[in-house]
Scaffold this motif. Structure first.
Motif, short mmCIF file in Angstrom:
data_model
loop_
_atom_site.label_atom_id
_atom_site.label_comp_id
_atom_site.label_asym_id
_atom_site.label_seq_id
_atom_site.Cartn_x
_atom_site.Cartn_y
_atom_site.Cartn_z
N ASN A 257 0.85 -1.19 0.00
CA ASN A 257 0.00 0.00 0.00
C ASN A 257 0.89 1.24 0.00
OD1 ASN A 257 0.93 -0.04 2.63
ND2 ASN A 257 -1.06 -0.43 3.53
N THR B 235 4.11 3.37 -12.24
CA THR B 235 2.87 3.53 -13.02
C THR B 235 3.20 3.39 -14.50
OG1 THR B 235 2.94 5.91 -13.47
CG2 THR B 235 2.08 5.23 -11.30
N LYS C 105 -4.75 3.55 -2.72
CA LYS C 105 -4.81 2.79 -3.98
C LYS C 105 -3.87 1.59 -3.91
CE LYS C 105 -7.44 5.97 -5.72
NZ LYS C 105 -8.86 5.80 -5.75
N LYS C 106 -4.10 0.64 -4.81
CA LYS C 106 -3.27 -0.56 -4.86
C LYS C 106 -2.94 -0.89 -6.33
CE LYS C 106 -7.37 -3.48 -4.40
NZ LYS C 106 -8.29 -2.47 -4.81
N SER D 264 -4.32 10.47 -16.17
CA SER D 264 -4.67 9.19 -15.56
C SER D 264 -3.43 8.30 -15.49
CB SER D 264 -5.75 8.51 -16.40
OG SER D 264 -6.18 7.35 -15.77
N ILE E 17 -1.55 2.10 -11.82
CA ILE E 17 -0.52 1.59 -10.92
C ILE E 17 -0.16 0.17 -11.37
CG2 ILE E 17 0.08 0.97 -8.55
CD1 ILE E 17 -1.93 3.07 -7.59
N ASP F 111 -5.02 -0.24 -9.83
CA ASP F 111 -5.93 0.91 -9.73
C ASP F 111 -5.52 2.01 -10.69
OD1 ASP F 111 -7.37 -0.35 -7.77
OD2 ASP F 111 -6.64 0.89 -6.12
N VAL G 170 -5.47 6.17 -11.18
CA VAL G 170 -5.45 7.36 -10.34
C VAL G 170 -5.49 8.59 -11.25
CG1 VAL G 170 -4.12 8.68 -8.66
CG2 VAL G 170 -4.11 6.18 -8.57
N PHE H 285 -2.63 9.31 -4.61
CA PHE H 285 -2.46 7.85 -4.71
C PHE H 285 -2.81 7.11 -3.43
CE2 PHE H 285 -0.34 8.97 -8.55
CZ PHE H 285 -0.22 7.82 -9.31
#
Length: 151
Positions: free
Chosen positions: A86, A95, A132-133, A144, A147, A136, A138, A129
């Motif tokens: 996390n 990302t 989020k995991k 955009s 992740i 996901d 973001v 962020f």
């Protein structure tokens, strides 16, 4: 491989902060010496203005030193070998577009041909962020990000 990148980034961040701390300490010593030599001068008002300016600069560098020492203390709390699932201090976020390491606001570094942002936990980017995991999407500043990996 990415796990080694995280350890390399950690070491690079630590070296960078150590360097900044050493620069701050040298600057403070130099300013103290300058203030001491100014004290021996007898140039009147000009002398007082020069001393005041040196004291202001000395205070500025001392604040920088304190901030860098706080950042080092923060780094010392991070285990760079821990894989985070996390978003938290010490997480490396990969990302589709950017890579950032939540370690402290040190800016952008290049390592092994890739750019990484070293950001503080309080930064707007990290706040977007939070929670989020992997997998996901973001939204941050009209863009955009998917992740791909958390380490």
């Amino acid at each position: 491989m990415e796990k080694n990148i995280k350890l390399d980034l950690y070491k690079l961040a630590k070296t960078l902060i150590e360097s900044k701390i050493n620069e701050n300490k040298l600057a403070i010593a130099s300013l103290k010496e300058s203030v001491g030599s100014e004290s021996k001068s007898t140039a009147g008002d000009k002398h007082e203005t020069g001393r005041a300016m040196m004291h202001i600069e000395q205070e500025k560098v001392m604040r920088q030193l304190a901030n860098n020492q706080k950042l080092m203390a923060l780094l010392d709390r991070v285990d760079p070998e821990l894989v985070n699932k996390n978003i938290q201090l010490g997480t490396l976020v990969i990302t589709n577009d950017i890579r950032f390491y939540i370690i402290g606001g040190l800016g952008q570094l290049e390592l092994h041909g890739k750019n990484y942002l070293l950001v503080s936990f309080q930064s707007d980017l990290v706040q977007a962020f939070k929670g989020k995991k992997e997998g996901d999407l973001v939204q941050f500043k009209d863009k955009s990000y998917a992740i791909e990996q958390l380490l």
